[in-house]
Design an enzyme around this catalytic site. Structure first.
Site, PDB file in Angstrom:
ATOM      1  N   LYS A   1       0.819  -1.213   0.000  1.00 36.33           N
ATOM      2  CA  LYS A   1       0.000   0.000   0.000  1.00 36.33           C
ATOM      3  C   LYS A   1       0.853   1.263   0.000  1.00 36.33           C
ATOM      4  O   LYS A   1       1.830   1.364   0.734  1.00 36.33           O
ATOM      5  CB  LYS A   1      -0.901   0.000   1.242  1.00 36.33           C
ATOM      6  CG  LYS A   1      -1.925   1.100   1.273  1.00 36.33           C
ATOM      7  CD  LYS A   1      -3.101   0.690   2.126  1.00 36.33           C
ATOM      8  CE  LYS A   1      -4.166   1.752   2.156  1.00 36.33           C
ATOM      9  NZ  LYS A   1      -4.694   2.142   0.860  1.00 36.33           N
TER      10      LYS A   1
ATOM     11  N   GLY B   1       6.664   0.879   5.577  1.00 38.92           N
ATOM     12  CA  GLY B   1       7.561  -0.008   4.838  1.00 38.92           C
ATOM     13  C   GLY B   1       7.572   0.286   3.348  1.00 38.92           C
ATOM     14  O   GLY B   1       8.623   0.288   2.702  1.00 38.92           O
ATOM     15  N   CYS B   2       6.410   0.555   2.805  1.00 42.70           N
ATOM     16  CA  CYS B   2       6.302   0.840   1.374  1.00 42.70           C
ATOM     17  C   CYS B   2       6.973   2.166   1.024  1.00 42.70           C
ATOM     18  O   CYS B   2       7.589   2.303  -0.026  1.00 42.70           O
ATOM     19  CB  CYS B   2       4.837   0.839   0.953  1.00 42.70           C
ATOM     20  SG  CYS B   2       4.046  -0.763   1.226  1.00 42.70           S
ATOM     21  N   THR B   3       6.872   3.125   1.922  1.00 39.07           N
ATOM     22  CA  THR B   3       7.522   4.409   1.721  1.00 39.07           C
ATOM     23  C   THR B   3       9.040   4.242   1.742  1.00 39.07           C
ATOM     24  O   THR B   3       9.752   4.792   0.896  1.00 39.07           O
ATOM     25  CB  THR B   3       7.059   5.421   2.790  1.00 39.07           C
ATOM     26  OG1 THR B   3       5.649   5.587   2.653  1.00 39.07           O
ATOM     27  CG2 THR B   3       7.752   6.757   2.647  1.00 39.07           C
TER      28      THR B   3
ATOM     29  N   ALA C   1      10.094   2.424  -1.594  1.00 35.27           N
ATOM     30  CA  ALA C   1      10.003   3.326  -2.742  1.00 35.27           C
ATOM     31  C   ALA C   1      11.094   4.389  -2.696  1.00 35.27           C
ATOM     32  O   ALA C   1      11.703   4.717  -3.719  1.00 35.27           O
ATOM     33  CB  ALA C   1       8.628   3.983  -2.776  1.00 35.27           C
TER      34      ALA C   1
END
Length: 152
Positions: free
Chosen positions: A38, A43-45, A48
């Site tokens: 998401k 974690g995704c931030t 990325a």
């Protein structure tokens, strides 16, 4: 989940910039396809941000980066703008790509079970064959690990 030696499944999806991205766009190119749950989550931030930070190193090495999540194009566009992401983020709202790669499945968090994307990265050679798979990715340091494995 697909594994080393498998060919990349054919896919087509809309990117954050509104363009249509197809698996065939990467024929003859080395690339990493990373699946994440998401936009805007910690974690995704981190993941990325690290791929973005090292993007020029990937480009110099002739490697494309593709991010895929179930978020829609509007969410990806905001995420790209806020995080200054230079590579395509694909909207997999129908989960067709995630299912084709075998990364959509049952997850657990704080005792609760639900369906979601398992954070996974696939490294693909020029022939469209997967030569490395990272299941259960830990975001911090992952981009560096991917770049090193491409250089081997």
């Amino acid at each position: 989940m697909i594994s080393k030696g498998d060919r990349v499944p054919k896919f087509e999806a809309e990117s954050a910039d509104g363009s249509t991205v197809r698996s065939t766009d990467f024929a003859g190119k080395r690339h990493a396809i990373y699946f994440y749950p998401k936009d805007f989550t910690p974690g995704c931030t981190t993941e990325a941000d690290e791929f973005s930070r090292d993007y020029t190193k990937f480009k110099k090495a002739g490697i494309e980066i593709i991010g895929v999540s179930p978020d829609d194009v509007a969410s990806h566009k905001k995420f790209c703008e806020k995080m200054d992401i230079p590579y395509p983020l694909l909207a997999d709202t129908d989960k067709k790509i995630s299912r084709a790669f075998g990364v959509w499945g049952k997850k657990k968090f704080m005792g609760r079970e639900y369906m979601g994307v398992m954070r996974t990265t696939f490294l693909v050679d020029e022939k469209g064959v997967i030569f490395n798979v990272y299941p259960k990715v830990k975001p911090a340091g992952h981009a560096k690990q991917v770049l090193e494995d491409f250089k081997k």
